[in-house]
Design an enzyme around this catalytic site. Structure first.
Site, mmCIF file in Angstrom:
data_model
loop_
_atom_site.group_PDB
_atom_site.id
_atom_site.type_symbol
_atom_site.label_atom_id
_atom_site.label_comp_id
_atom_site.label_asym_id
_atom_site.label_seq_id
_atom_site.Cartn_x
_atom_site.Cartn_y
_atom_site.Cartn_z
ATOM 1 N N ASP A 140 -12.589 -26.067 25.087
ATOM 2 C CA ASP A 140 -12.665 -25.455 23.761
ATOM 3 C C ASP A 140 -12.686 -26.525 22.678
ATOM 4 O OD1 ASP A 140 -12.358 -23.081 25.123
ATOM 5 O OD2 ASP A 140 -10.607 -22.406 23.998
ATOM 6 N N HIS B 117 -12.526 -22.255 12.876
ATOM 7 C CA HIS B 117 -11.376 -22.066 13.775
ATOM 8 C C HIS B 117 -10.093 -21.750 13.017
ATOM 9 C CE1 HIS B 117 -8.647 -22.584 17.129
ATOM 10 N NE2 HIS B 117 -9.644 -22.847 17.939
ATOM 11 N N HIS C 155 -9.229 -28.757 26.359
ATOM 12 C CA HIS C 155 -9.717 -28.915 24.986
ATOM 13 C C HIS C 155 -10.512 -30.196 24.817
ATOM 14 C CE1 HIS C 155 -6.575 -25.890 24.491
ATOM 15 N NE2 HIS C 155 -7.303 -25.487 23.473
#
Length: 198
Positions: free
Chosen positions: A31, A84, A189
């Site tokens: 992500d 985000h 991530h």
């Protein structure tokens, strides 16, 4: 580069092959990219012939050449967020998915890949979003499906954005949470300061 991660990826790849034989599989997902470490992540994946899904965001590090490399090397691009920031993404029922539509168009224009895979920031049943709009996740997960998107959460977390401090911590967290006879979706991530995954 931290060689323990290479050993971990190699061991993980071997374990993944064993899981496939048991009708289980592990999906690696990243992500929040692209970032300054994305090419290093791609180099590691290429070395071990492992494919992943990159859930991307529209950030200052967004780079169409990096996304094109992901596509060219057989990885999947998923959509994570246009913004985000939870307060912006979840301020109302349209904000998140309108942003995803814009990000989808941008990714398609830049790579030719038309992604309809999404991962909600915080996951589809997160509790953070209710600070901004109560019940929003129930509504936008339904709307996402109506718009043709498929969303994916995770059931294995390397905790690289949390308590994990080293590559060994990340690896051990993944190994501890893997289960046979299911699809194991591993959350990692791809942000520039996350060098512990390299």
């Amino acid at each position: 580069l931290n060689l323990s991660w290479y050993k971990s990826m190699q061991t993980f790849a071997l374990m993944n092959k064993r899981f496939i034989l048991k009708k289980s599989i592990a999906y690696l997902t990243f992500d929040d990219g692209p970032s300054s470490i994305t090419h290093s992540v791609l180099d590691i994946l290429k070395k071990y012939n492992v494919k992943a899904t990159f859930f991307v965001i529209n950030s200052g590090n967004y780079n169409k050449a990096t996304l094109q490399r992901e596509v060219n090397e057989g990885h999947t691009i998923g959509l994570h967020a246009y913004d985000h920031n939870y307060a912006i993404a979840y301020k109302d029922d349209n904000s998140y998915l309108d942003g995803i539509d814009k990000l989808r168009a941008k990714v398609k224009a830049d790579t030719g890949f038309d992604s309809h895979y999404i991962r909600f920031p915080g996951g589809s049943s997160n509790t953070i979003s209710k600070r901004y709009s109560k019940g929003i996740m129930s509504r936008i997960t339904k709307t996402a499906k109506q718009r043709g998107y498929k969303y994916y959460d995770w059931n294995v977390d390397d905790d690289d954005a949390g308590r994990a401090r080293t590559a060994d911590d990340c690896y051990n967290n993944v190994i501890k949470e893997l289960r046979p006879n299911r699809s194991n979706i591993v959350l990692m991530h791809d942000f520039g300061t996350n060098k512990k995954i390299l």
